[in-house]
Scaffold this active site. Structure first.
Site, PDB file in Angstrom:
ATOM      1  N   GLU A 241      -0.820  -5.253  -9.998  1.00 27.86           N
ATOM      2  CA  GLU A 241      -1.436  -6.569 -10.080  1.00 27.86           C
ATOM      3  C   GLU A 241      -2.581  -6.467  -9.638  1.00 27.86           C
ATOM      4  OE1 GLU A 241       0.113 -11.098  -9.539  1.00 27.86           O
ATOM      5  OE2 GLU A 241       1.540  -9.287  -9.188  1.00 27.86           O
TER       6      GLU A 241
ATOM      7  N   ARG B 271      10.876   2.114  -2.501  1.00 27.15           N
ATOM      8  CA  ARG B 271       9.556   1.832  -2.313  1.00 27.15           C
ATOM      9  C   ARG B 271       9.463   2.361  -0.818  1.00 27.15           C
ATOM     10  NH1 ARG B 271       7.997  -3.001  -3.001  1.00 27.15           N
ATOM     11  NH2 ARG B 271       6.357  -3.281  -1.073  1.00 27.15           N
TER      12      ARG B 271
ATOM     13  N   LYS C 115       0.457  -6.823  -0.443  1.00 21.84           N
ATOM     14  CA  LYS C 115      -0.915  -7.160  -0.612  1.00 21.84           C
ATOM     15  C   LYS C 115      -1.186  -8.626  -0.136  1.00 21.84           C
ATOM     16  CE  LYS C 115      -1.127  -5.033  -5.029  1.00 21.84           C
ATOM     17  NZ  LYS C 115      -0.454  -5.987  -5.980  1.00 21.84           N
TER      18      LYS C 115
END
Ligand code: ATP
Ligand code: MG
Length: 621
Positions: free
Chosen positions: A73, A308, A318
């Protein structure tokens, strides 16, 4: 997501080597190899670009054996966790004769930014990968699929698989049930397809205010998987979109959009992080319905989840990294303390180091923490064989050789040389000079040394009343000297260290090792030293888990994560020197660690070096 256990686990146990790719195997490689062996996707066609079933049916057999994708994204700069995902997806595509798409997942209208889009492309390229492959440019943006997504929604409505729900958000939440209680049907669940279609079109045409209705998949309100209890798939949101402008006032939900993006792009293996595991049944449900309707080609993509990356002393989000930047806790996204790819790059990390790291940590199906030292180890390993060596004095104090003029001649300078790399003599030598004054590290002198200190100290009486002779040490690549003492200013700060040169002890000359020394120190000559700014970076957080125990990560910021030193470096790093430092060049400053010429601030005439990583072995005592 359950909170991962802290483990100091570093390199995973050596895995069996994969026959075909000669890489450590893992569950994803095994899945791909099985699919290739069984021909799962052998009949798949490729229409040359993303599209629906008819589009792909008109194309030839897909020349790419597998298709993967990296779908960020564009709402921030990528971090080390994304680097893992990039190396994984692009690496698998490369190893198995496939392609990997770069797809900007921009279905959420709010936070896109071309600055982020550009930085993401740069990051993928810098890491050594490319979305251009097999003569195709597989660079996509999910918002280009809005028309198809809308069509898919109308199809689901027509087939009785979706309905417009106009309950309040609160009522919807309550009727969803929980882990022990099944959900209850919405009063709108029994609307006919025709009613739903009309109402959905009213949503699309802006007749309903934001939040007044959602389109929901009609699946099973009693499903043990809450994600299957009629999830919302479209919502009303009057928001400008960077790509589609004001065309839409309804936007698909991520869980609806993502499987469709994969299907239109003919992705074979859709790899995501574990938090999406519970979404997989909906992923399959949706694609099965769309395939039944002939909208997408089959076999449809499959989703696989991996753990992850959680890295100690590091934030991998982020949004939180953006907070550090916006609140000026760091000097921008590319601050060398940031775990962003641009930050790591400026810190001196190389693509090879990050690729090695991704390979070494591997992929697993359970969350854990990787120790930061694993990342540092990969950098050291990749720099050790290539980085030129150099001497630098980071916290300088002047050493005066009191008998220099008598032994060597008044004002004499003596040539010294050192290999650029100890294991690569073919790389040549560095040249510098020694005279009556050199810079040494302030910490290399002790008036009354602690036990085990082998560097410079004068003759003295120790704590037990023993007379201790002055130390003799070698100036690396130079002569052996014997400490005399030091000069202090009014505050007691040492301003000069004094020593005597021992004649005929210069490194590399016959008989030079006749005097045995316990210590060797690094230095640069006052006559030819080059002043340089050296930035010593440390971890940004004091705690291995910056948010451990639910604390605000800002409370764990390390106040000493940057020290700026006015240092001296050897002249071979200056313009015209044999290892002239240009921005981004990496060096090993002997005994200190690996340093990089700062890619932003370093210029000839005003060198700036960043500490990339220290040496594994601490320098002798
Ligand atoms: P963030 O919270 O930092 O925005 P994200 O997962 O929302 O992370 P995306 O831009 O959606 O970020 O991620 C793109 C891809 O990178 C996804 O496929 C995601 O699985 C992967 N990814 C993100 N963070 C990590 C991580 N820490 N470890 C491994 N992969 C990650
Ligand atoms: Mg995200």
């Amino acid at each position: 997501m359950t909170s991962p256990a802290f483990s100091k686990a570093v390199a995973p146990a050596p895995a069996a080597l994969d026959k075909e790719a000669n890489k450590p195997s893992n569950f994803l490689r095994q899945i791909i190899e099985k699919d290739l062996a069984e021909g799962t996707y052998a009949t798949r066609r490729w229409g040359g670009s993303p599209g629906d079933a008819a589009h792909h049916a008109s194309g030839p057999l897909d020349p790419a054996k597998v298709r993967l994708r990296f779908p960020p994204e564009p709402n921030g700069y990528l971090h080390v966790g994304h680097a893992k995902s990039i190396c994984l997806n692009f690496g698998l595509a490369r190893d198995y004769g496939g392609v990997c798409h770069l797809r900007f997942d921009d279905t959420n209208p709010e936070k896109e930014d071309t600055e982020y889009v550009d930085s993401i492309k740069d990051a993928v390229h810098w890491l050594g990968f490319d979305w251009c492959n097999h003569g195709e440019t597989n660079l996509y943006q999910a918002s280009d699929y809005f028309d198809f997504m809308y069509r898919a929604a109308e199809y689901l409505i027509g087939a009785g698989h979706a309905y417009v729900d106009e309950q309040s958000a609160e009522a919807m939440r309550l009727s969803r049930g929980d882990f022990v209680k099944p959900g209850t049907d919405s009063p709108f669940r029994s609307r006919t397809p025709a009613e739903n279609l009309a109402r959905f079109r009213e949503m699309r045409d802006g007749h309903l205010p934001d939040g007044a209705a959602v389109l929901r998949a009609r699946i099973d309100m009693a499903s043990p998987n809450i994600n299957l209890r009629d999830p919302a798939i479209y919502r009303i949101r009057r928001a400008h979109h960077h790509n589609t402008g004001d065309k839409w006032c309804i936007y698909p939900m991520y869980t609806f959009a993502h499987p469709i993006e994969d299907a239109l792009e003919q992705i074979t293996h859709s790899i995501c992080t574990l938090e999406f595991e519970d979404q997989r049944p909906f992923y399959d449900w949706l694609l099965d319905r769309l395939a039944e309707g002939g909208l997408i080609s089959t076999p449809h993509p499959r989703q696989y989840e991996f753990a992850r990356l959680n890295l100690t002393y590091v934030l991998t989000s982020k949004r939180k990294l953006a907070q550090l930047v916006n609140e000026k806790r760091v000097n921008g996204w590319d601050d060398p303390r940031m775990p962003t790819i641009v930050g790591l790059r400026r810190r001196g990390y190389t693509p090879e180091a990050l690729q090695l790291f991704a390979e070494r940590i591997g992929v697993t199906k359970s969350d854990s923490w990787i120790d930061y030292s694993t990342l540092e180890g990969c950098l050291r390993e990749t720099l050790d064989g290539s980085a030129p060596r150099a001497m630098a004095v980071l916290d300088p104090v002047k050493l005066v050789l009191t008998n220099w003029d008598d032994v060597m001649g008044l004002g004499a300078l003596d040539d010294c040389s050192a290999p650029i790399h100890p294991h690569h003599p073919e790389l040549g030598k560095r040249e510098f000079k020694i005279g009556n004054e050199v810079w040494i590290e302030r910490s290399d002198y002790e008036e009354t040394p602690p036990k085990g200190f082998f560097r410079l100290f004068p003759a003295h009486t120790n704590a037990s009343g023993q007379a201790i002779a002055a130390s003799k040490v070698r100036l690396k690549y130079g002569h052996v000297i014997e400490c005399v003492g030091a000069v202090k200013d009014a505050e007691g700060l040492i301003t000069e260290v004094h020593a005597k040169l021992l004649p005929d002890t210069k490194s590399g000359t016959p008989g030079s090792d006749s005097v045995k020394v316990k210590g060797v120190i690094t230095w640069v000559g006052v006559n030819d030293a080059v002043p340089a700014e050296v930035r010593l970076y440390d971890r940004l957080f004091r705690e291995a888990q910056p948010e451990g125990g639910g604390v605000d990560f800002l409370t764990n910021l390390n106040a000493d994560s940057l020290k700026v030193m006015n240092a001296y470096v050897e002249p071979s790093l200056a313009s015209g020197g044999s290892i002239e430092a240009k921005a981004d060049d990496k060096f090993q400053f002997e005994r200190h660690g690996y340093f990089v010429a700062d890619r932003v601030d370093h210029v000839a005439g005003k060198p700036v070096f960043n500490l990339a990583v220290g040496l594994k072995d601490s320098w002798g005592k």
